[in-house]
Design an enzyme around this catalytic site. Sequence first.
Site, PDB file in Angstrom:
ATOM      1  N   ASP A  54      17.860  56.490  71.360  1.00  0.00           N
ATOM      2  CA  ASP A  54      18.393  57.096  70.134  1.00  0.00           C
ATOM      3  C   ASP A  54      17.374  57.273  69.015  1.00  0.00           C
ATOM      4  O   ASP A  54      17.752  57.555  67.877  1.00  0.00           O
ATOM      5  CB  ASP A  54      19.570  56.267  69.614  1.00  0.00           C
ATOM      6  CG  ASP A  54      19.161  54.849  69.228  1.00  0.00           C
ATOM      7  OD1 ASP A  54      18.032  54.441  69.566  1.00  0.00           O
ATOM      8  OD2 ASP A  54      19.977  54.141  68.607  1.00  0.00           O
ATOM      9  N   GLU A  55      16.074  57.134  69.318  1.00  0.00           N
ATOM     10  CA  GLU A  55      15.084  57.317  68.256  1.00  0.00           C
ATOM     11  C   GLU A  55      13.789  57.890  68.809  1.00  0.00           C
ATOM     12  O   GLU A  55      13.419  57.638  69.956  1.00  0.00           O
ATOM     13  CB  GLU A  55      14.815  56.003  67.518  1.00  0.00           C
ATOM     14  CG  GLU A  55      14.231  54.922  68.392  1.00  0.00           C
ATOM     15  CD  GLU A  55      13.811  53.689  67.603  1.00  0.00           C
ATOM     16  OE1 GLU A  55      13.324  53.837  66.462  1.00  0.00           O
ATOM     17  OE2 GLU A  55      13.969  52.573  68.129  1.00  0.00           O
ATOM     18  N   ASP A  63      16.197  58.905  63.712  1.00  0.00           N
ATOM     19  CA  ASP A  63      17.105  57.883  64.246  1.00  0.00           C
ATOM     20  C   ASP A  63      18.515  58.451  64.255  1.00  0.00           C
ATOM     21  O   ASP A  63      19.032  58.870  63.211  1.00  0.00           O
ATOM     22  CB  ASP A  63      17.032  56.628  63.374  1.00  0.00           C
ATOM     23  CG  ASP A  63      17.723  55.436  64.004  1.00  0.00           C
ATOM     24  OD1 ASP A  63      17.907  55.431  65.231  1.00  0.00           O
ATOM     25  OD2 ASP A  63      18.078  54.503  63.263  1.00  0.00           O
TER      26      ASP A  63
END
Length: 387
Positions: free
Chosen positions: A129-130, A14
């Site tokens: 974003d992960e 993350d």
Amino acid sequence: METSLINRRIAHLDMDAFYASVELISYPELRGKPVAIGGRNEHRPILLADGTRQFSRLADYVGRGVLTTSTYEARALGVFSGMGTMKAAKLAPEAILLPVNFDAYRHYSRLFKAAVASVVSQIEDRGIDEIYLDLSNEVGETVELAQRIKNAVFEATGLSCSIGIAPNKLLAKICSDLEKPNGLTVLSMSDIPTRIWPLHVRKINGIGPKAAQKLEALGVNTIAQLAEMDTSILQEEFGRTYAIWLNEVAHGIDRREVITESETKSISRETTFERDLHARHDRAVLSEIFTSLCSKLAEDLQRKGYLSRTIGIKLRYDDFKSVTRDLTLPEPTADSLLIRQAAGACLKRVPLEKRLRLLGVKASGLVGVDEVPAGGLAVGRQLELDI
């Protein structure tokens, strides 16, 4: 649990305060300061004659928008993603306010994922974003391998990330949040009583606010209390399937695999208005917004190489009630005019007496451009819509 599942090495990566961190690359003078992301174009920094920048503050904001994210310094003041911007302004009026810049976020998203791919092969993309990683068959000691990934991300982007590694996706995701920012947490099944059970049940991905309220009414706040709860009691409140799931996740059980290829099911564009708009009194404004959304949706489809068989709309009224309608086309399309035509047909099927606070368009039933035979593509002509 099966031995093969216990011995897996699943990682959840993350990026730390991703949008805000990307902005700090452009505006390094804001490092260490409370910054919120979610303003409009008029909140862009102004370059002054002396070479310095003038930034907007949360106190300058007027409207009904919500924040996309915030720096850790802003979070310390109670300002979090998803919070109404006006509420955030009351908590931290002097915090810096920046508009979103999705082009920059997508650029850095591609960079960090490419960096990870240079180290690990089994990657599941979970958003901008992960990602999840299956490290089970990778060569190397776990911590060393994770550090190589973190170093690769930083070298490619200048940004930090947090990684949680565990026998499954459920635990890995929880772990990635335990030591943020720039964290690295490795957990085994034997660590569950000390590291996982003391946490609040909301730390489990899949337990939302409503479920948490019901659990609290049953005297369940921590994951440990959930693990001790009689499944029959959970079943009375939540039903059999969800009750079984709650019991399993409370004991750290998750059989899901890391999926390296996934099919996009739909693409959508929507906007929340600064003020409620009326279909008749604000017709010109709504028409312009509606057409723009359809054009942007068409651009998204074309950029990603998809055609859509079904076009839909979403409206949210001033009383917060929502309505959706969709229309299946005789032929798939990514043409903006045809998308606008189909969405307009959907719009005629909903009541428009109340004021509107949100308008959206959606493309589903997606097929790849290469999958459609010659002559099966609808472009630049009127569709014969079955409405």
